[in-house]
Write an enzyme that holds these catalytic residues in place. Structure first.
Site, mmCIF file in Angstrom:
data_model
loop_
_atom_site.group_PDB
_atom_site.id
_atom_site.type_symbol
_atom_site.label_atom_id
_atom_site.label_comp_id
_atom_site.label_asym_id
_atom_site.label_seq_id
_atom_site.Cartn_x
_atom_site.Cartn_y
_atom_site.Cartn_z
ATOM 1 N N ARG A 89 -3.571 7.514 0.051
ATOM 2 C CA ARG A 89 -2.636 8.461 -0.565
ATOM 3 C C ARG A 89 -3.361 9.394 -1.532
ATOM 4 O O ARG A 89 -4.274 8.984 -2.249
ATOM 5 C CB ARG A 89 -1.539 7.715 -1.305
ATOM 6 N N TYR A 124 -4.063 15.537 -10.675
ATOM 7 C CA TYR A 124 -3.348 15.165 -11.895
ATOM 8 C C TYR A 124 -3.834 16.038 -13.044
ATOM 9 O O TYR A 124 -5.031 16.265 -13.187
ATOM 10 C CB TYR A 124 -3.610 13.695 -12.239
#
Length: 142
Positions: free
Chosen positions: A87, A98
């Site tokens: 993932r 992020y």
């Protein structure tokens, strides 16, 4: 492989395997001895109990969805897998991956039937994250 030193805690992170593969793991080591990110890294940084440690699972500006393994011995950090595939998080323009360090506060656990003060939310059967703690503090419940 590579060894990454952490800031002022004496812990090191040792890489095993190939990044972006099913066998890649990050293990924590203190004084040459492997330790568990869940059980051996203390909650607080020192005896003042003023600051908490944080285990960074997903470093800022990266896309691999990494997490502490609850099932494996010594709880290494590994890449999350869904339907047999690694993932990754999507980029949100203009950012890559992020936008902050994401991770866990060691020696904490959210128990679904008992732990949560956020309305209509249950514990997640995982460690407490700084982002979850921030929700509690913003709601005045921390």
């Amino acid at each position: 492989k590579a060894v990454v030193s952490t800031q002022s805690t004496g812990y090191k992170v040792v890489e095993k395997g190939t990044p972006n593969s099913l066998d890649y793991r990050l293990f924590h080591v203190k004084d040459g001895v492997p330790v568990s990110a869940f059980h051996d890294i203390p909650l607080y940084t020192d005896d003042t109990n003023k600051y908490c440690n944080m285990v960074v699972e997903i470093p800022r500006w990266t896309n691999a969805k990494m997490e502490i393994s609850k099932e494996e011995h010594l709880n290494p950090i590994k890449q999350d897998v869904k339907k047999g595939k690694l993932r990754y998080v999507n980029n949100v323009f203009p950012y890559h991956g992020y936008i902050w360090n994401y991770g866990a506060i060691p020696q904490t656990w959210e128990d679904p039937p008992t732990w949560t003060r956020i309305p209509d939310a249950k514990g997640t059967m995982t460690h407490l994250t700084p982002s979850r703690l921030e929700q509690e503090l913003l709601l005045g419940r921390g």
